[in-house]
Design an enzyme around this catalytic site. Structure first.
Site, PDB file in Angstrom:
ATOM      1  N   TYR A   1      -8.358   0.985  -4.006  1.00 29.31           N
ATOM      2  CA  TYR A   1      -7.141   0.715  -4.430  1.00 29.31           C
ATOM      3  C   TYR A   1      -6.042  -0.376  -5.411  1.00 29.31           C
ATOM      4  CZ  TYR A   1      -5.117  -0.904  -0.467  1.00 29.31           C
ATOM      5  OH  TYR A   1      -4.460  -2.257  -0.181  1.00 29.31           O
TER       6      TYR A   1
ATOM      7  N   GLU B   1      -2.527 -27.169  29.364  1.00 28.71           N
ATOM      8  CA  GLU B   1      -3.743 -28.457  28.921  1.00 28.71           C
ATOM      9  C   GLU B   1      -3.798 -29.497  28.205  1.00 28.71           C
ATOM     10  OE1 GLU B   1      -7.707 -26.324  29.389  1.00 28.71           O
ATOM     11  OE2 GLU B   1      -6.415 -25.107  28.850  1.00 28.71           O
TER      12      GLU B   1
ATOM     13  N   THR C   1       1.482  -4.715   4.359  1.00 28.00           N
ATOM     14  CA  THR C   1       1.561  -4.527   6.077  1.00 28.00           C
ATOM     15  C   THR C   1       0.848  -6.019   6.008  1.00 28.00           C
ATOM     16  OG1 THR C   1      -0.540  -3.647   5.995  1.00 28.00           O
ATOM     17  CG2 THR C   1       1.785  -2.009   6.431  1.00 28.00           C
ATOM     18  N   ASP C   2       0.226  -6.428   5.463  1.00 28.81           N
ATOM     19  CA  ASP C   2      -0.055  -8.216   5.258  1.00 28.81           C
ATOM     20  C   ASP C   2       0.618  -8.910   5.893  1.00 28.81           C
ATOM     21  OD1 ASP C   2      -2.409  -6.684   4.233  1.00 28.81           O
ATOM     22  OD2 ASP C   2      -2.744  -8.138   2.673  1.00 28.81           O
TER      23      ASP C   2
ATOM     24  N   THR D   1       0.913  -1.292   0.204  1.00 22.64           N
ATOM     25  CA  THR D   1       0.056   0.049   0.382  1.00 22.64           C
ATOM     26  C   THR D   1       0.588   1.443   0.176  1.00 22.64           C
ATOM     27  OG1 THR D   1      -1.895  -1.356   0.355  1.00 22.64           O
ATOM     28  CG2 THR D   1      -1.849   1.015   1.090  1.00 22.64           C
TER      29      THR D   1
ATOM     30  N   LYS E   1       0.928  -7.232  12.897  1.00 23.05           N
ATOM     31  CA  LYS E   1      -0.693  -6.924  12.340  1.00 23.05           C
ATOM     32  C   LYS E   1      -1.977  -7.085  13.052  1.00 23.05           C
ATOM     33  CE  LYS E   1      -2.548  -4.698   8.199  1.00 23.05           C
ATOM     34  NZ  LYS E   1      -2.789  -5.500   6.872  1.00 23.05           N
TER      35      LYS E   1
END
Ligand code: GLU
Length: 342
Positions: free
Chosen positions: A31, A299, A97-98, A19, A170
């Site tokens: 976009y 657990e 950023t993903d 981006t 993120k």
């Protein structure tokens, strides 16, 4: 008396898209990521010339949801080559950023250098009102050019914050404050290029990483052979065993469970995971909770079932470490130690 201007540090910018280089298209919804070249991004921030001398190299042009092993290796090679150049002080990587946290963590484990490596992105496209990319890029170059950011591993800069590759995640789909470093906190702050650095990272990284044996100049850092297949399975109430069985049938060498709470699976899925582990698949229990430590034998009987606890790593970072660790060993006890070391 004449004063000579001290030479500005030289920083190499490796661009991959995202981006930060994205454009809104008139009349269209949404976009397009990676629409602008890195030169166009730099031209939008003329103040950069006061911080550093910049070299640029376009390594890829993609939305980071398409990031893959081949691009990681290319990025690692180009990063290593830049850092071995005595004239270059640091590297800035522009990235979507993903998957930024996965690329940052991969490089944190395979690049052998103490010079700064900084990943930077943006949440708003370059053409948006109040785009965050220009300030993020300015701050990233300031961080890479600063001598005190050496030997801190790979860093991520966004929204005036500096994050360690291991800690950052993120956490929000669209907001500019998406990155968070929940467990151990920020590496520092950066305000219009002014740095406030906090404590160094605690776990091993870059030149201290055993996956980062320095390759002959020009060769790819990291493991020589292709990384083994590691799948992530997301747990939920009422989960069956089919997806775990499918991963095993697809020849996954490792399986990361994005478990409920403390890395839990219901009985049906747990039985499938135990069978996978018995068949030699490395099963790592991480959590879908977004924070917290997954400890051994709380657990789930990890000792009895042959599982590995992810410690503090989220599922996507546990996958990166497991792929690298599986190039070294399939011994579950040794694999567990990797998760306590990195
Ligand atoms: N999905 C794109 C990517 O990760 C755009 C998101 C972003 O960069 O913030 O590259």
């Amino acid at each position: 008396m004449a004063h000579s201007t001290p030479q500005l540090p030289r920083i190499r910018i490796l661009a991959t898209g995202g981006t930060i280089a994205g454009a809104q298209i008139a009349g269209e919804r949404g976009y397009k990521a990676a629409a602008f070249s890195v030169e166009a991004l730099i031209a939008a921030v003329p103040q950069l010339t006061a911080l550093a001398q910049l070299d640029v190299e376009q390594v890829a042009a993609m939305g980071s949801q398409d990031m893959d092993e081949a691009t990681w290796r290319k990025l690692a090679t180009r990063t290593q080559a830049a850092l071995e150049n005595p004239e270059i002080s640091g590297v800035v990587i522009t990235h979507g950023t993903d998957t930024m946290e996965e690329t940052a963590f991969f490089l944190n484990l395979v690049v052998s250098a103490d010079k700064p490596v900084v990943l930077v992105g943006a949440m708003r496209p370059a053409t948006a009102i109040s785009a965050d990319g220009p300030m993020n890029l300015y701050n990233a170059v300031a961080v890479a050019a600063h001598p005190d950011t050496r030997a801190r591993g790979v860093l991520v800069v966004a929204n005036d914050e500096i994050h360690f590759a291991r800690e950052v995640a993120k956490t929000n789909t669209t907001q500019v404050g998406t990155f968070a470093s929940g467990h151990r906190g920020l590496a520092g702050l950066v305000h219009a290029g002014r740095l406030h650095l906090y404590a160094p990272p605690v776990r091993r990284h870059t030149s201290g990483s055993e996956f980062a044996a320095r390759p002959p100049t020009g060769e790819t850092p990291g493991p020589r052979r292709a990384l083994p297949r590691v799948d992530i399975v997301y747990a939920h109430a009422g989960m069956g065993r089919e997806l775990i069985d499918a991963a095993v049938q697809a020849d996954a060498r490792g399986l990361v469970i994005a478990g409920m709470g403390d890395g839990n699976l219901g009985a049906v899925a747990l039985a499938a995971a135990a069978e996978a582990a018995k068949a030699g698949v490395a099963v790592v229990r991480s959590s879908r909770a977004g924070g917290g430590v997954v400890e051994r034998n709380i657990e789930v009987d990890d000792d009895g079932l042959g599982f590995i606890a992810a410690d503090e790593l989220n599922p996507q970072k546990a996958r990166v470490l497991l792929m690298l660790a599986l190039t070294r060993t399939r011994d579950v006890r040794v694999l567990q130690q990797f998760f306590f070391t990195y």
